[in-house]
Design an enzyme around this catalytic site. Sequence first.
Site, short mmCIF file in Angstrom:
data_model
loop_
_atom_site.label_atom_id
_atom_site.label_comp_id
_atom_site.label_asym_id
_atom_site.label_seq_id
_atom_site.Cartn_x
_atom_site.Cartn_y
_atom_site.Cartn_z
N GLY A 1 -19.02 -49.54 -0.42
CA GLY A 1 -20.32 -49.10 -0.09
C GLY A 1 -21.50 -50.28 0.03
N CYS A 2 -22.57 -50.04 0.73
CA CYS A 2 -23.61 -50.82 0.73
C CYS A 2 -24.22 -50.92 -0.61
CB CYS A 2 -24.46 -50.30 1.75
SG CYS A 2 -25.28 -48.83 1.89
N TYR A 3 -24.59 -49.74 -1.33
CA TYR A 3 -25.06 -49.85 -2.59
C TYR A 3 -24.33 -50.62 -3.59
CZ TYR A 3 -28.70 -46.77 -0.73
OH TYR A 3 -29.85 -46.22 -0.14
N GLU B 1 -31.40 -53.91 2.32
CA GLU B 1 -31.36 -53.02 1.27
C GLU B 1 -31.54 -53.92 -0.06
OE1 GLU B 1 -27.90 -50.24 1.21
OE2 GLU B 1 -27.31 -51.22 -0.55
#
Lengths: 330, 330, 330, 330
Positions: free
Chosen positions: A144-146, A234
């Site tokens: 996932g990106c996070y 992000e």
Amino acid sequence: MPSAAVIGATGYTGALAASLLWRHPSIDLVAVTSRSGKGRLDDLYPRHRVPLELEELDVQRHGAVDAAIVAYPHGASSGVVAALRARGARIVDLSADFRLRDPDEYARWYGDHEAPELVDDAVYGLTELYRDEVADADLVANPGCYPTATLLALAPLARAGLIADVVVDAKSGVSGAGRAPSDKVHFVTADENVNAYGVPLHRHVAEIDQELALLGAPVTATFTPHLLPLDQGELVSCYVTPARPTDQDELAGLYADAYVGERFVELTDRPPGVRDVRDTNICRISVHEDPRTGKLIVFGAIDNLWKGAASQAVQNLNLMLGLGEGEGIT
Amino acid sequence: MPSAAVIGATGYTGALAASLLWRHPSIDLVAVTSRSGKGRLDDLYPRHRVPLELEELDVQRHGAVDAAIVAYPHGASSGVVAALRARGARIVDLSADFRLRDPDEYARWYGDHEAPELVDDAVYGLTELYRDEVADADLVANPGCYPTATLLALAPLARAGLIADVVVDAKSGVSGAGRAPSDKVHFVTADENVNAYGVPLHRHVAEIDQELALLGAPVTATFTPHLLPLDQGELVSCYVTPARPTDQDELAGLYADAYVGERFVELTDRPPGVRDVRDTNICRISVHEDPRTGKLIVFGAIDNLWKGAASQAVQNLNLMLGLGEGEGIT
Amino acid sequence: MPSAAVIGATGYTGALAASLLWRHPSIDLVAVTSRSGKGRLDDLYPRHRVPLELEELDVQRHGAVDAAIVAYPHGASSGVVAALRARGARIVDLSADFRLRDPDEYARWYGDHEAPELVDDAVYGLTELYRDEVADADLVANPGCYPTATLLALAPLARAGLIADVVVDAKSGVSGAGRAPSDKVHFVTADENVNAYGVPLHRHVAEIDQELALLGAPVTATFTPHLLPLDQGELVSCYVTPARPTDQDELAGLYADAYVGERFVELTDRPPGVRDVRDTNICRISVHEDPRTGKLIVFGAIDNLWKGAASQAVQNLNLMLGLGEGEGIT
Amino acid sequence: MPSAAVIGATGYTGALAASLLWRHPSIDLVAVTSRSGKGRLDDLYPRHRVPLELEELDVQRHGAVDAAIVAYPHGASSGVVAALRARGARIVDLSADFRLRDPDEYARWYGDHEAPELVDDAVYGLTELYRDEVADADLVANPGCYPTATLLALAPLARAGLIADVVVDAKSGVSGAGRAPSDKVHFVTADENVNAYGVPLHRHVAEIDQELALLGAPVTATFTPHLLPLDQGELVSCYVTPARPTDQDELAGLYADAYVGERFVELTDRPPGVRDVRDTNICRISVHEDPRTGKLIVFGAIDNLWKGAASQAVQNLNLMLGLGEGEGIT
């Protein structure tokens, strides 16, 4: 030249993956599929300039490619991945379906799993941390990106046994919320705004905890994402309670050692901004000791659509196919 | 009707204070001054529509008003405040000069102080927490924007002895950086960007620590501000390690009790967005227990130019002059 | 491999030119200079990732390269160009100094010219319109961003003798205003705003008129630029009073013929958005007949920093050096 | 105190109208209705702080108010307006249903009309131009946002017989596209973007032509709207071919005469920005003669949700109810 397909190319990450593969010097993008979209991909996304017709998924035909990037939603992905794997295609899966090792954890956050037998075969594709495993894998669960930003930011501390506790305050641009129209992603809602969401239980936290433990930090992280008025980008701000006293020199050394030779990780003295990694596969990291509290503050900045999804998928695909790791993403 | 002046009306907060006083039903704005600006204030800020000529400061004349809002930079303010006080004017000071009780702390973060003898007379103007003291004060130190949001968000926990440790991740729009042009506030720098700044030592943390201790939480806070691509608005995300176990019901009760009847504090179930408090004197707060970690997560959203500066200054001025607390700011 | 330098690499367009040349497969970027900046270019612009030290200009040394892109302000450029030319370097000049054929026009809008003798040698570098001339040139005057979009949008009509009159309403992102900090480019000024500027006499209009006349439309254009809250991107909306009746079919044919085989011009049915050309050398154009008024409406969208400046400079340099026109910019 | 209802309060303009009426000193907002929304309006729009429950429309009950603002879509509005009028309520209708005098024109752009018999009773509510008629009206057709800005910008020229031809290039923030989620209003689509839409036939042009003719300029306008990355604000840039030579002095005189004493029209020397009219009922206008072409350039800036819709509706309602024109909107 190996052939590839993007399965689910009409979302933001699938479309970007298609764009990267279309221009890839050593991979031949032969098909892009969509469950709902029709027409040419460059009609839907002029800026990606991929002049391919969107196809309905045909497992027989599309499973015959050398490799596929699957960009389906969580839950919808595992069945498709299984079918394509059965035909022999190597897979990088952008969903969460093969990220969690523990079936109970998966069930808790995402519900039923359609291909539990494949979970053990899947390699967690945070490339810088698991490069060798990815190179040998047939199925990669793209992070996932996070978790991508968080784990790159924290891995050196985790491995050094320095994390007693951690709070991760994450900030994401709106593209992270996906392409489906809603009030949340309406310009008038997101513009001039910032708010947390998924409080207090965002499901990315299971992935973060699992991986931190594997790296040597068996903690329960506090994780809170925020939506920001920008499109791509992000930033994770990690506040670590250290397990023992340390200092800025030791920290600098840990990070330099961990990431020496990594072309997609940049260490900086000043807190990084997401603008500096826009449209790149790069994660920029800075680490600081707060002299007042002893807390360690680590920032990780990525482009959520690139390193947080599509370009890391290509990075993994490159390794799986024996190509240069940076081909098509630099 | 009491007369008022805004001393230093060409910065963002001074100009907004002038705008609020110009339309105030019970205060007569008689002068706006500037150290460098000339001409009419509505030429500089058409949207504030204050048709007054900017004047050079004349302590004799401007000190003869009933009340003044001083919007000078830190360090430059204390001398002017002392001179205006000597002429009898009640003062709300927007700078940090009278916020810190401990001269050593002030010296550490800001340098020399030109009117140390007045520090003990000054009341810390977080209105909801010190309403009675403000009403009796002749000199009010208006809180910083970050402390305003943070202290309103944390006061109920601090008073209940619930804060063992706290991390404050703060996010501010660009107006918080002031009006002076620089690369940092250039549109092309701030747009599509987010980054921390003042790491690891932002001077607002001294004010936060001082006030948390007075409220009952003698902690050393970890505080990190971030710059966001929006103009007005500030969100603090506070991560509290509780001193003892608690639960969502107790939390809800604490906050409801603390802020019952407060028209400028709104409690919400969902994490608040800054858009909901734009151009208002309101702080929106939500409190959550993370069931996995036991941490308490508290969000506070304000408009940094309003409740974080100018409208809270007017709120304080109203009390000091015996007017209705919400006059001119609702 | 030919060597190149970027003279004046700390502004937005110079820095981008350096970034493009640094990654160029057939050009060797050997130097970047600055009049005021010091240190490494990647400290100033992390996202461009050009690890070269900024140098003071040394005409002897820097004039010895095969080619240079000069990114100095108008007026300051011509003298430097002359000096570098004298040493033999081929030049693409990003300033306006060599764009206007008529010295009186130059003087009217820009003042004195330091190298009038070179004006006749300079080729106007709107690549798609003057490809052959550029290939033979030693000095290319790179067009302004507004003229680039406007002339590409209008050239087919001008050549067909269809333009009796034209109004150009232009919209630009803030990067077009340059890197120097000012109130105009402050985030808080530009955000949530739009306004015209340079009314009624913006100097780009001289360049537009000159070139439209050369293309066959000797008109006096009405030209008004507007500043928009975005970083990169420029849209011109051109309202043409046709010299004779025409229809959508003829228009479509004119544009298709004019731009057949042009890889950096895209014709669309729907009005183009600047997002579709961000970070590209592409101009997207649509042409429409208004059936109510008979007016022709033509839209041209570019990235002001790319096709409007730096990437078009590289496109021209490629031609001047006998390289592939699209090398380094696709 | 007269009672009022907002019929259709969940769209952007209806919700703002409700907010204005809720705080109105001389109007009692007794009901807000919605066709689809449920719950309290301040749950849907926290920032408007209207603590009323959304109701289903009940013509008997809601038609018994003294006045209603109807914020239904075009086509859906006329039937509801007729029913409410039959019960006696005075109406300001925000839709286009009663704006066009010519039934054929209405049918061409919008289709069938459900209450054609009321069209002749309706007054076109551009307050500054038709103040007396509005004061006597029972049914007011509130102008579209684009016509509002355009007609205020052009009225002095139209009345002076100065408009031989006009091009209107309009720019609007995203709130003008309404609250319904779609790809067009997705943050990621609108951010960093600008494009024209409704080319070449936007239906607001019928309203503009009709009203220009009534003012003395029987022209066919060229009108092109553009979508900009901002939330509220609208700028029209009008390019007028004058019917006879004029000069800046005559122009200044015409506008000063036309708008003397108008508190909601501001004349400026410099081109106005929409930021200066945000959250106000004000239209800012500047007029310029282009000395090169003789064209007249007029800019009009409004807030599309305020003067372009909700606050002008309240302005009209004030007149219809014999209240002060500026009550509740200053």
